[in-house]
Design a protein around this motif. Structure first.
Motif, PDB file in Angstrom:
ATOM      1  N   GLY A   1     -31.381 -11.817  30.467  1.00 56.11           N
ATOM      2  CA  GLY A   1     -31.058 -12.995  29.676  1.00 56.11           C
ATOM      3  C   GLY A   1     -31.854 -14.227  30.067  1.00 56.11           C
ATOM      4  O   GLY A   1     -31.818 -15.231  29.365  1.00 56.11           O
ATOM      5  N   TYR A   2     -32.568 -14.164  31.197  1.00 55.63           N
ATOM      6  CA  TYR A   2     -33.187 -15.387  31.717  1.00 55.63           C
ATOM      7  C   TYR A   2     -34.363 -15.847  30.877  1.00 55.63           C
ATOM      8  O   TYR A   2     -34.600 -17.047  30.736  1.00 55.63           O
ATOM      9  N   GLY A   3     -35.081 -14.861  30.307  1.00 58.39           N
ATOM     10  CA  GLY A   3     -36.227 -15.218  29.481  1.00 58.39           C
ATOM     11  C   GLY A   3     -35.808 -16.074  28.294  1.00 58.39           C
ATOM     12  O   GLY A   3     -36.466 -17.068  27.964  1.00 58.39           O
TER      13      GLY A   3
ATOM     14  N   ARG B   1     -46.974  -3.609  45.864  1.00 59.94           N
ATOM     15  CA  ARG B   1     -46.686  -2.546  44.894  1.00 59.94           C
ATOM     16  C   ARG B   1     -46.268  -3.092  43.542  1.00 59.94           C
ATOM     17  O   ARG B   1     -46.123  -2.332  42.594  1.00 59.94           O
ATOM     18  N   LEU B   2     -45.997  -4.381  43.469  1.00 62.78           N
ATOM     19  CA  LEU B   2     -45.475  -4.944  42.235  1.00 62.78           C
ATOM     20  C   LEU B   2     -46.598  -5.635  41.473  1.00 62.78           C
ATOM     21  O   LEU B   2     -47.527  -6.173  42.070  1.00 62.78           O
ATOM     22  N   ASP B   3     -46.479  -5.602  40.186  1.00 64.36           N
ATOM     23  CA  ASP B   3     -47.536  -6.154  39.328  1.00 64.36           C
ATOM     24  C   ASP B   3     -47.115  -7.535  38.845  1.00 64.36           C
ATOM     25  O   ASP B   3     -46.125  -7.674  38.130  1.00 64.36           O
ATOM     26  N   PHE B   4     -47.835  -8.545  39.288  1.00 68.68           N
ATOM     27  CA  PHE B   4     -47.551  -9.895  38.805  1.00 68.68           C
ATOM     28  C   PHE B   4     -48.810 -10.726  38.946  1.00 68.68           C
ATOM     29  O   PHE B   4     -49.750 -10.346  39.633  1.00 68.68           O
ATOM     30  N   ARG B   5     -48.831 -11.863  38.264  1.00 67.72           N
ATOM     31  CA  ARG B   5     -50.005 -12.719  38.307  1.00 67.72           C
ATOM     32  C   ARG B   5     -49.643 -14.041  38.958  1.00 67.72           C
ATOM     33  O   ARG B   5     -48.472 -14.405  39.055  1.00 67.72           O
TER      34      ARG B   5
ATOM     35  N   GLY C   1     -54.118 -30.483  38.262  1.00 75.02           N
ATOM     36  CA  GLY C   1     -53.444 -30.885  39.488  1.00 75.02           C
ATOM     37  C   GLY C   1     -52.585 -32.119  39.315  1.00 75.02           C
ATOM     38  O   GLY C   1     -52.267 -32.787  40.295  1.00 75.02           O
ATOM     39  N   ASP C   2     -52.184 -32.438  38.092  1.00 81.07           N
ATOM     40  CA  ASP C   2     -51.319 -33.596  37.910  1.00 81.07           C
ATOM     41  C   ASP C   2     -49.852 -33.149  37.903  1.00 81.07           C
ATOM     42  O   ASP C   2     -49.535 -31.969  38.076  1.00 81.07           O
ATOM     43  N   THR C   3     -48.972 -34.101  37.700  1.00 79.35           N
ATOM     44  CA  THR C   3     -47.548 -33.802  37.784  1.00 79.35           C
ATOM     45  C   THR C   3     -47.127 -32.795  36.714  1.00 79.35           C
ATOM     46  O   THR C   3     -46.285 -31.937  36.957  1.00 79.35           O
ATOM     47  N   TYR C   4     -47.734 -32.900  35.531  1.00 78.05           N
ATOM     48  CA  TYR C   4     -47.391 -31.956  34.463  1.00 78.05           C
ATOM     49  C   TYR C   4     -47.771 -30.535  34.857  1.00 78.05           C
ATOM     50  O   TYR C   4     -47.027 -29.587  34.604  1.00 78.05           O
ATOM     51  N   ASP C   5     -48.928 -30.382  35.518  1.00 81.80           N
ATOM     52  CA  ASP C   5     -49.332 -29.054  35.975  1.00 81.80           C
ATOM     53  C   ASP C   5     -48.369 -28.510  37.018  1.00 81.80           C
ATOM     54  O   ASP C   5     -48.086 -27.316  37.052  1.00 81.80           O
ATOM     55  N   ARG C   6     -47.892 -29.391  37.858  1.00 85.17           N
ATOM     56  CA  ARG C   6     -46.946 -28.926  38.877  1.00 85.17           C
ATOM     57  C   ARG C   6     -45.654 -28.439  38.230  1.00 85.17           C
ATOM     58  O   ARG C   6     -45.019 -27.508  38.724  1.00 85.17           O
ATOM     59  N   TYR C   7     -45.269 -29.076  37.136  1.00 78.88           N
ATOM     60  CA  TYR C   7     -44.111 -28.586  36.377  1.00 78.88           C
ATOM     61  C   TYR C   7     -44.441 -27.255  35.712  1.00 78.88           C
ATOM     62  O   TYR C   7     -43.693 -26.289  35.819  1.00 78.88           O
ATOM     63  N   MET C   8     -45.606 -27.208  35.074  1.00 80.00           N
ATOM     64  CA  MET C   8     -45.966 -26.036  34.265  1.00 80.00           C
ATOM     65  C   MET C   8     -46.154 -24.798  35.140  1.00 80.00           C
ATOM     66  O   MET C   8     -45.738 -23.699  34.763  1.00 80.00           O
ATOM     67  N   VAL C   9     -46.780 -24.980  36.320  1.00 78.01           N
ATOM     68  CA  VAL C   9     -46.996 -23.840  37.216  1.00 78.01           C
ATOM     69  C   VAL C   9     -45.652 -23.237  37.619  1.00 78.01           C
ATOM     70  O   VAL C   9     -45.490 -22.013  37.664  1.00 78.01           O
ATOM     71  N   ARG C  10     -44.673 -24.077  37.827  1.00 81.18           N
ATOM     72  CA  ARG C  10     -43.373 -23.552  38.234  1.00 81.18           C
ATOM     73  C   ARG C  10     -42.704 -22.794  37.102  1.00 81.18           C
ATOM     74  O   ARG C  10     -42.072 -21.757  37.320  1.00 81.18           O
TER      75      ARG C  10
ATOM     76  N   MET D   1     -41.749 -18.782  37.104  1.00 78.66           N
ATOM     77  CA  MET D   1     -40.449 -18.182  36.780  1.00 78.66           C
ATOM     78  C   MET D   1     -40.629 -16.971  35.893  1.00 78.66           C
ATOM     79  O   MET D   1     -39.964 -15.952  36.070  1.00 78.66           O
ATOM     80  N   ARG D   2     -41.558 -17.070  34.933  1.00 77.50           N
ATOM     81  CA  ARG D   2     -41.820 -15.916  34.055  1.00 77.50           C
ATOM     82  C   ARG D   2     -42.311 -14.727  34.879  1.00 77.50           C
ATOM     83  O   ARG D   2     -41.927 -13.582  34.638  1.00 77.50           O
TER      84      ARG D   2
END
Lengths: 220, 390
Positions: free
Chosen positions: B200-202, B263-267, B274-283, B287-288
């Motif tokens: 359900g998290y997605g 063993r796990l597949d993730f990126r 490197g601005d504040t918006y990127d720091r939000y977006m990376v997080r 989560m995905r």
């Protein structure tokens, strides 16, 4: 990645006459460290950061260790010729000596570019009282800035060349260095509105002149 | 600039604001923000010098929550420190536990059963979801949008905390990992509940992103604010999502490959500016990826014990030696440095706190921005004072 021995040899080739030694780590992790002499430590750190095979651009962790004075026993084996003319004898000679204590600063370095590490650096002070200065590596790795301040605050190591060496976790008027092994905590650090007998006894033991005498007060 | 500013140290304690006369720039204001300020995420203080509304100098002041965690760790047994690591970063007790357990395991050369490794990954990724969700809620709170996104975030966080509570007995102070494995095994019902949450998290994230990612206010307040160049980030020891937002794809789950992560597949999501918006977006993107990891780990969880039967907890002693061991916590690299002299407690116990070291660049990020932006920038660093002050 290169072993600590190889890194030591590279450092010695670049800085002839510098003091570099490998300190072995007997534990299963086997993270051996390089003990650098204070004189050329900063130049050597810059070399480690910039030299192409190492590129240790990320100083992850900086911390202090307090080593107290301790008695060590040296065992030396000596061959003594037998006066009777037999084969020479091997005897062990044990001598005890007092090893003076020192403060140690430990740096854990990694390479973000080449994805390897850790390389462990150690700097040692002359003693624990008046020769406590080591060169600061903050000009080499900015990440040392707050961590060296913390080591200064809690261990009392003075970093020469640090841009802003102040206490960081304790308040500025604080006198002692609480992470030292022989630190005695004050007995009155917490104000007690109704000090009971144990607290008063502790305070008297610690501050004989200043502590108030215990007296029975009638309950209100 | 040729004028001299009085040191923050000289300002009398309790002084809130004062004017500093300067012939070129007029009056500068020295503002003491904190320690009791809702924007500082705890008891943290910033001595800010302002030219009008612009920050010209900022010195963080620490130590209001200092209790010398490291000294207490040196006086406690190895096991006795485990519940105390919960209190470092009290949002992420599971990863703190894991970092400490892993350090002790490497100090003594212990191994961990397969099922425990998977369980650790599951719990660490749930912690990452929990931390980043809270972060995303708080960032808009710091922009001034009081409450709404934070309440949505806390609703989801509570579901994860319910899982933690049913597994470990405590919502936040989990005290769950042990050297040699985990304290308790997950029941089939618990795993079913975890799968349901992950499935359900997605949908929740979609809804949440609808609210935030394209949000005019968030974009206006964060894009181009507090830009952190990659070179400075690496040199200043910045780790975690904050480093990756600056475009450096350095994730210890990939670099060190501890646990069963190889063993796990993730990126690994990285930012561009490197601005504040990127720091939000990376997080958000992390989560995905965490959801992907959780799906795989929950799908391939092997059977067996969760605790090494030979592991000794009470009266544990390690052979003399030392170790520095680190994992990728939600806030960055959390590491433990332990020196053993063979005794029942560590000779040296050191925590490498990610949010403390990430604060190194706070002044660099804030210079030239307005005082309101410092609040958003501080929020984007994602600090927890239990860990900063220890």
């Amino acid at each position: 990645m290169e072993t600590p021995d190889q890194i030591r040899d590279r450092l010695l080739a670049r800085f002839p006459g510098a003091s570099v030694a490998v300190v072995a780590n007997p534990g299963p992790a086997a993270q051996h460290s390089l003990l650098l002499g204070s004189g050329e430590a900063r130049a050597m750190a810059e070399f480690l950061r910039d030299s192409p095979g190492l590129r240790l651009d990320f100083c992850s962790n900086v911390t202090g260790v307090d080593w107290l004075d301790r008695e060590v026993t040296d065992v030396a084996s000596k061959t003594i010729p037998d006066p009777a003319g037999g084969p020479p004898k091997l005897v062990e000679q044990r001598t005890k000596r007092l090893q003076p204590g020192y403060l140690e600063v430990v740096y854990h370095l990694y390479s973000v570019e080449l994805r390897h590490g850790p390389v462990v650096l150690r700097l040692r002070t002359g003693n624990r009282s008046d020769r406590v200065a080591v060169p600061s590596l903050t000009p080499v790795w900015r990440s040392c800035e707050f961590q060296e301040r913390e080591v200064f605050d809690l261990f009392g190591v003075v970093f020469d060349g640090h841009p802003d060496l102040r206490r960081i976790l304790m308040w500025d008027e604080f006198k002692d260095h609480p992470m030292r092994k022989d630190y005695v905590e004050p007995d009155d650090y917490e104000w007690e509105p109704t000090p009971h007998a144990d607290v008063l006894a502790k305070a008297r033991r610690h501050y004989p002149a200043a502590a108030p005498a215990a007296k029975e007060e009638p309950a209100p | 600039m040729s004028f001299s500013l009085p040191s923050p140290l000289e300002s009398a304690p309790g002084a809130r604001v004062r004017a500093v006369r300067d012939p070129f720039h007029g009056d500068l204001l020295e503002v003491s923000m904190g320690p009791h300020h809702p924007s500082t995420h705890g008891v943290f203080r910033m001595n800010v010098t302002l030219d009008g509304e612009t920050v010209v100098k900022l010195k963080p002041v620490f130590g209001y929550l200092h209790r010398n965690h490291e000294k207490i760790g040196e006086n406690a047994s190895y096991l006795g420190s485990m519940p105390y690591t919960d209190r470092l970063d009290y949002l992420c007790s599971m990863t703190n536990n894991w970092a400490y357990a892993l350090a002790v395991e490497r100090l003594s050369g212990q191994t961990v059963p397969e099922r425990a490794e998977y369980l650790r990954v599951i719990l660490a990724e749930l912690t990452r979801l929990l931390n980043h969700t809270c972060f995303a809620g708080f960032i808009l709170q710091d922009c001034g949008a009081s409450g709404t996104p934070l309440m949505y975030a806390f609703r989801e966080r509570e579901k994860i905390l319910d899982l933690f509570e049913s597994l470990s007995g405590s919502r936040m102070m989990c005290n769950f990992q042990r050297f040699g494995g985990c304290r308790a095994d997950a029941t089939p019902e618990w795993l079913e509940a975890a799968r349901a949450l992950v499935d359900g998290y997605g949908a929740f994230l979609d809804e949440f992103e609808e609210l935030l990612t394209g949000n005019e206010i968030l974009m206006a307040r964060t894009q181009g604010v507090g830009r952190l160049p990659a070179k400075l980030a690496v040199g200043a020891g910045i780790t975690g999502p904050m480093l990756r937002a600056s475009g450096v794809g350095y994730d210890l789950r990939k670099v060190d490959g501890y646990g069963v992560y190889p063993r796990l597949d993730f990126r690994v999501p990285v930012g561009a500016d490197g601005d504040t918006y990127d720091r939000y977006m990376v997080r958000v993107l992390e989560m995905r990826e965490s959801i992907k990891i959780l799906r795989q780990a929950l799908g391939t969880l092997p059977g067996g014990p969760v605790m090494d039967p030979k592991a000794r907890l009470r009266g544990f002693r390690a052979k003399p030696g030392e170790v520095y061991s680190r994992i990728e916590g939600p806030k960055g690299e959390i590491g433990f440095f332990l020196i053993s002299d063979g005794g029942p407690n560590p000779y040296r116990y050191r925590v490498r706190p990610p949010s403390f070291i990430n604060l190194t660049v706070l002044e660099d990020l804030c210079l030239g921005h307005s005082i309101a932006d410092t609040v958003v920038i501080l929020g984007s660093i994602d600090i927890v004072l239990g860990e900063v002050d220890r």
